[in-house]
Write an enzyme that holds these catalytic residues in place. Structure first.
Site, PDB file in Angstrom:
ATOM      1  N   GLY A   1      96.699 -51.072  95.484  1.00 27.94           N
ATOM      2  CA  GLY A   1      96.173 -49.764  95.847  1.00 27.94           C
ATOM      3  C   GLY A   1      96.349 -48.710  94.778  1.00 27.94           C
ATOM      4  O   GLY A   1      96.951 -48.940  93.725  1.00 27.94           O
TER       5      GLY A   1
ATOM      6  N   GLY B   1      98.082 -46.321  93.208  1.00 29.12           N
ATOM      7  CA  GLY B   1      99.461 -45.848  93.139  1.00 29.12           C
ATOM      8  C   GLY B   1      99.615 -44.564  92.360  1.00 29.12           C
ATOM      9  O   GLY B   1     100.638 -43.879  92.467  1.00 29.12           O
TER      10      GLY B   1
ATOM     11  N   LYS C   1      93.753 -39.035  88.161  1.00 29.99           N
ATOM     12  CA  LYS C   1      94.729 -40.091  87.893  1.00 29.99           C
ATOM     13  C   LYS C   1      95.991 -39.456  87.329  1.00 29.99           C
ATOM     14  O   LYS C   1      95.941 -38.736  86.341  1.00 29.99           O
ATOM     15  CB  LYS C   1      94.163 -41.110  86.904  1.00 29.99           C
TER      16      LYS C   1
ATOM     17  N   ASP D   1     106.328 -43.385  90.281  1.00 34.47           N
ATOM     18  CA  ASP D   1     106.344 -41.963  90.642  1.00 34.47           C
ATOM     19  C   ASP D   1     104.951 -41.356  90.768  1.00 34.47           C
ATOM     20  O   ASP D   1     104.805 -40.159  91.009  1.00 34.47           O
ATOM     21  CB  ASP D   1     107.168 -41.158  89.630  1.00 34.47           C
ATOM     22  N   GLY D   2     103.898 -42.188  90.593  1.00 32.24           N
ATOM     23  CA  GLY D   2     102.541 -41.681  90.737  1.00 32.24           C
ATOM     24  C   GLY D   2     102.071 -40.807  89.592  1.00 32.24           C
ATOM     25  O   GLY D   2     101.020 -40.162  89.688  1.00 32.24           O
TER      26      GLY D   2
ATOM     27  N   ASP E   1      91.935 -56.603  90.620  1.00 30.97           N
ATOM     28  CA  ASP E   1      91.979 -55.200  91.022  1.00 30.97           C
ATOM     29  C   ASP E   1      91.472 -54.268  89.925  1.00 30.97           C
ATOM     30  O   ASP E   1      91.343 -53.062  90.146  1.00 30.97           O
ATOM     31  CB  ASP E   1      93.403 -54.796  91.431  1.00 30.97           C
ATOM     32  N   ASN E   2      91.165 -54.819  88.762  1.00 29.31           N
ATOM     33  CA  ASN E   2      90.610 -54.022  87.665  1.00 29.31           C
ATOM     34  C   ASN E   2      89.163 -54.405  87.364  1.00 29.31           C
ATOM     35  O   ASN E   2      88.679 -54.197  86.249  1.00 29.31           O
ATOM     36  CB  ASN E   2      91.455 -54.184  86.398  1.00 29.31           C
TER      37      ASN E   2
ATOM     38  N   ASP F   1      89.666 -48.870  84.529  1.00 29.21           N
ATOM     39  CA  ASP F   1      91.117 -48.939  84.327  1.00 29.21           C
ATOM     40  C   ASP F   1      91.494 -49.320  82.900  1.00 29.21           C
ATOM     41  O   ASP F   1      91.743 -50.484  82.589  1.00 29.21           O
ATOM     42  CB  ASP F   1      91.764 -49.902  85.330  1.00 29.21           C
TER      43      ASP F   1
END
Length: 657
Positions: A134, A136, A157, A169-170, A319-320, A329
């Protein structure tokens, strides 16, 4: 279409034709403001949303999105913005120069109509199913429908934690954000389908990072980029419904909700593949087959374009992989310098799974995983044959572009052999990929061979560089232990994170290093000259069979870029930015607006400034708060030159994480 647009449409129908036409024309060219972006956020209307509103890390069941708000940063400031990308949202330069622009594009203030959320997806990472991943660090802000009727999803992002942040930590930092911001725009200008990046905003908020994973932590600025694409839905979005994986024991968070798979598939097809929806909606299986086929074909053509510009993605997990066939990405990517088909740009990919020459087959493998995810809607017996079409589409696209790169407008037997010979000669001489292709347009006849020969020899690496490129990476004692473990307990070897591919690659490096022990500078120069002279003779003969009055040179120079975003170019911009000087980021962005341009003199830094920056080229933009202690390359043009079309420096340490 939102309610305001519906009202507008009904009013226009009641007006005299000439007035309606004038008003409609005005609207089609009208630009937006930060407060009037035309959000409609269709994905949140059509796809299931997580009912839990609290922002904490968890498995999210039965949802494609979780609502979450960006975490504000201190004193956001603009590093750079892309006029071309922002124009997709109908935002003109005047809006991007507003004093509060950084607040909107850092996430401190959400534009009216935005609805921030994080997307749930899974992924196969390095060949193994990893379960829920997901967004993140990325956040969906919504979808803007511009005055051309185009739909663009807007993301931030690095805007803070989400339910998918796991132990992170995003946040993103300045160096990684600049790399993605620049490469997104460079790839677009190279003609490669890609997500776009509209802005890069840094701040006075800090996070701790261990750059080289040595335990030496440093504080780095939180930085946010905006990303723009038709959608950021990816292959892994369809894997959230996956049952328990036999190898890893992991499963998708919505494995008990198979009813949501057709909802997601239908949304993607109807929104992004409307022709397929219109032509096949009465036959669902045929519709899903046509959808899968188109995704595969787009992916094949995309990776062919990567190969032709020497781009290596580095992390081709499912996922990319974009569901609409664009590059997505940008992490530890790299462009080829010295041509090496085994080039690995990701230092964590010790087995070379995502090496440059593996990209076509890996993307095909990922398409196979998408087929498995779609299996409840489309039997594998129907989807598997499509993978053969992937191969055909890749070959057609790749060789079609390659013929343009060589200026072969006529098809003649043995052309492929000659093109492969060029790649082999670059490999054996350690020559620069981009520059060698670009110079080929200068050869018109055999009379040009000697001039090209000298240039090509200057693009070859030294004997020392060539030996270093093939030096083993592992300690000999460690390698022996791992080889012993491979033969006695391969399962334990896999648990330690080592793969047979990595050991095989290391053995090949040892063998090559042994072969190169006696390579002296004199021997290499002699060998390089012989190899290039032989190939150039064949190429000159082949060029002689082309129409001398054709547009061969123009086609070659519009296909072979003069510059690509080499690591040392990106790093130069990062180094300056970390000292508070953002002008080099902006200069790189401007220079790459046309990477095929023959007119700019990169060797003359001042002239280069004027060419890409205009009359204010020598005005330095410095962030005094960043405590710049040393002059950056963008300040003293006479003392510090960055030649963007040059080969990279011999020694450079690139920080990409």
């Amino acid at each position: 279409m939102n309610s305001a647009l519906s009202v507008r449409a009904s009013i226009l129908k009641k007006l005299p034709k000439f007035i309606a036409s004038a008003l409609s024309s005005f609207h089609s060219t009208a630009m937006a403001t930060l407060e009037s972006l035309n959000f409609d956020n269709l994905a949140l209307q059509r796809l299931p949303i997580d009912p839990v509103s609290d922002n904490y890390v968890r498995q999210v069941n039965g949802a494609c999105f979780s609502r979450v708000s960006p975490t504000p940063v201190k004193n956001p400031k603009v590093v750079a913005y892309s006029s071309g990308a922002m124009a997709l949202l109908d935002l003109p330069d005047e809006e991007c120069r507003r004093g509060d622009f950084a607040k909107y594009f850092s996430g401190n203030v959400l534009p009216p109509g935005a609805e921030s959320a994080a997307h749930c997806y899974c992924g196969h990472q390095f060949g193994y199913f990893s379960g829920q991943l997901g967004d993140g660090a990325a956040m969906y802000l919504g979808e803007v429908v511009n005055n051309k009727g185009e739909r663009w999803e807007l993301q931030l992002k690095g805007a803070g934690k989400t339910p998918y942040s796991r132990s992170a930590d995003g946040r993103k930092v300045l160096r990684s954000s600049i790399r993605e911001f620049l490469c997104s725009e460079v790839m677009h200008n190279l003609g490669v389908p890609t997500t776009r990046s509209g802005s890069c905003v840094t701040s006075d908020s800090y996070v701790t990072r261990d750059i080289f994973y040595t335990g030496n932590n440093i504080q780095e600025r939180c930085t946010i980029i905006s990303r723009i694409a038709p959608t950021f839905i990816r292959f892994g979005s369809f894997e959230i419904f996956k049952g328990t994986d036999r190898e890893t024991g992991r499963k998708g968070p919505s494995n008990n909700r198979p009813d949501l798979l057709p909802q997601l598939a239908d949304y993607v097809i109807q929104t992004f593949y409307p022709k397929i929806w219109e032509e096949n909606s009465s036959d669902l299986e045929q519709m899903y087959l046509a959808f899968f086929r188109e995704v595969c074909l787009r992916t094949a053509r995309l990776v062919a374009k990567w190969q032709c510009v020497g781009f290596c993605h580095g992390v081709l997990n499912t996922d990319n992989m974009s569901i609409v066939g664009v590059t997505i990405d940008y992490g530890p990517y790299g462009f080829l310098d010295r041509y090496d088909p085994d080039f690995i740009c990701n230092s964590s990919d010790d087995g070379g799974r995502y090496a440059y020459n593996k990209q076509p087959e890996i993307c095909r493998w990922n398409c196979g995983k998408l087929a498995e995810a779609l299996q409840p809607l489309l039997p594998l017996s129907k989807s598997a044959p499509v993978l053969k079409e992937y191969d055909e589409a890749f070959e057609a696209e790749y060789w079609g572009i390659m013929r343009k790169k060589f200026g072969f407008l006529r098809e003649i037997p043995n052309d492929r052999e000659l093109m492969d010979g060029f790649l082999e000669t670059m490999y054996r001489t350690g020559a620069d990929f981009t520059n060698c292709f670009r110079i080929l347009s200068k050869l018109q006849s055999a009379a040009d061979i000697l001039a090209l020969l000298e240039y090509l020899l200057n693009q070859c690496c030294s004997a020392a560089q060539y030996r270093k490129a093939f030096s083993p990476q592992m300690d000999p004692t460690q390698l022996q232990m791992l080889l012993l473990l491979q033969s006695s307990n391969p399962e334990l070897l896999a648990m330690l994170g080592k793969k047979a591919d990595a050991l095989q690659r290391e053995m090949e490096m040892i063998q090559k290093a042994e072969e190169l022990k006696g390579l002296t500078p004199e021997k290499k120069k002699e060998s390089d000259r012989k190899l290039w002279m032989e190939w150039l003779g064949k190429y000159a003969d082949r060029v002689g069979q082309e129409d001398p009055n054709g547009n061969r040179v123009q086609i070659m120079n519009s296909t072979n870029p003069r510059i690509v975003l080499r690591n040392f170019i990106a790093q130069g911009a990062i180094d300056a930015a970390e000292k508070g000087d953002y002008s080099e980021v902006r200069r790189v962005l401007r220079a790459f607006q046309d990477p095929f341009d023959e007119s700019i003199r990169y060797s003359d830094f001042t002239a280069f400034d004027e060419a890409v920056e205009g009359p204010e080229a020598n005005v330095t933009n410095v962030d005094d708060d960043a405590k710049s202690d040393n002059p950056s390359c963008s300040r003293p043009p006479k003392k510090c030159r960055i030649e963007y079309d040059a080969r990279p420096p011999e020694e450079s340490i690139i920080r990409v994480s």
